[in-house]
Design an enzyme around this catalytic site. Sequence first.
Site, short mmCIF file in Angstrom:
data_model
loop_
_atom_site.label_atom_id
_atom_site.label_comp_id
_atom_site.label_asym_id
_atom_site.label_seq_id
_atom_site.Cartn_x
_atom_site.Cartn_y
_atom_site.Cartn_z
N HIS A 194 0.82 -1.23 0.00
CA HIS A 194 0.00 0.00 0.00
C HIS A 194 0.85 1.27 0.00
O HIS A 194 0.34 2.36 -0.28
CB HIS A 194 -0.93 0.04 1.22
CG HIS A 194 -1.98 -1.05 1.21
ND1 HIS A 194 -2.87 -1.20 0.17
CD2 HIS A 194 -2.25 -2.04 2.09
CE1 HIS A 194 -3.66 -2.24 0.42
NE2 HIS A 194 -3.30 -2.77 1.58
N ASP A 232 -2.75 -10.64 -2.68
CA ASP A 232 -3.35 -10.13 -1.44
C ASP A 232 -4.79 -9.70 -1.78
O ASP A 232 -5.06 -9.23 -2.88
CB ASP A 232 -2.54 -8.93 -0.95
CG ASP A 232 -2.99 -8.43 0.41
OD1 ASP A 232 -2.29 -8.71 1.40
OD2 ASP A 232 -4.06 -7.76 0.51
N HIS A 248 -6.40 -7.23 -0.86
CA HIS A 248 -6.52 -5.78 -1.07
C HIS A 248 -5.69 -5.36 -2.28
O HIS A 248 -4.64 -5.96 -2.56
CB HIS A 248 -6.02 -5.02 0.17
CG HIS A 248 -6.73 -5.37 1.44
ND1 HIS A 248 -6.25 -6.32 2.33
CD2 HIS A 248 -7.90 -4.92 1.94
CE1 HIS A 248 -7.11 -6.43 3.33
NE2 HIS A 248 -8.12 -5.60 3.13
N ASP A 285 -4.91 -12.94 2.90
CA ASP A 285 -6.19 -12.48 3.43
C ASP A 285 -7.38 -12.73 2.51
O ASP A 285 -8.50 -12.32 2.82
CB ASP A 285 -6.12 -10.99 3.85
CG ASP A 285 -5.31 -10.15 2.91
OD1 ASP A 285 -4.97 -10.62 1.81
OD2 ASP A 285 -5.01 -8.98 3.27
#
Length: 312
Positions: free
Chosen positions: A130, A167, A169, A250
């Site tokens: 991120h 991931d 996200h 995740d």
Amino acid sequence: MENITVYSHNDCLIKDNGENHPERKERLESILNSIKDINSPSISLKEAPLADFESINLVHPQSYLDELFSMIPSHGLVGVEKEPYADTLLCSNSKEAILRACGAGIGAVNEMMKGNSKRLFCAVRPPGHHAETIRANGFCFINNVAVAARYLQSRYDVGRIAIIDFDVHHGNGTQEIFYNDESVLYASIHQHPLFPGTGLESETGVGNIFNAPIESGTSSSDFLKIFKERILKNVSQFQPEVILISAGFDAHKRDPLATVNLDSNDFYTLTKEIVDIANHYSNGRIISFLEGGYDLLALSECIKFHLKGLSE
Ligand SMILES: [Zn+2]
């Protein structure tokens, strides 16, 4: 059967985010215990070096790092973002953890380019995908996988690099850093809508960005089909010289931060498919980076399947 080199460091365990924060040291402990549990002579553990500023500056300007590290408190926690996203926190020993997490990737690149290992895993926290050029967010401060990519290109003259991000996200930071760089392909499958909100199919960079947003509740079979058709197909066409993975776990059905329904063994399937492409185009070279994954049992299982896939 390939040997695997794992880079990690105790400094990555001491970063504290306070009580009830999902990005906690037990995540990494769970992964390291699981690796010990495998007890395989083909897995070797190495200490991550501290990243040097010259290498980090290939992605993040020194002014950003100076400001970031100047915010580190002598005790307690400081959020680097404004409300309502004040969950990217610095504690007194954050600097060591951040520099080890990034240094793991640099150590892994050097080890790989010396020809000592083709499959490497960076078991680190804080995560990185991120982190944008000048913005920490989503528990990330330095973009570990992005620094490794730029370091490979500048130090070793590697040309085309693919970064595959599974991931759950979207890696807004990695996308932002390479948005206008056709030498780096970034391909991400992620739940949408979900934090950080980016990652639409229409975000294509200079033809080097491939986003596959998926719905809440996506099943294993649908995930693996979309991963093959929308991620792996484009990576194969790019014919990368090295593959880097942003490995978040995740998208597992037990994860508390998302609602995609992968089983633990699905991480074997998708890793093995990446390995097949690396064997075909990239001289087998893969460095994988731990990103998210917040259920401890899922992490302990997923890492075994991920490393099994990497070893093939
Ligand atoms: Zn994540």
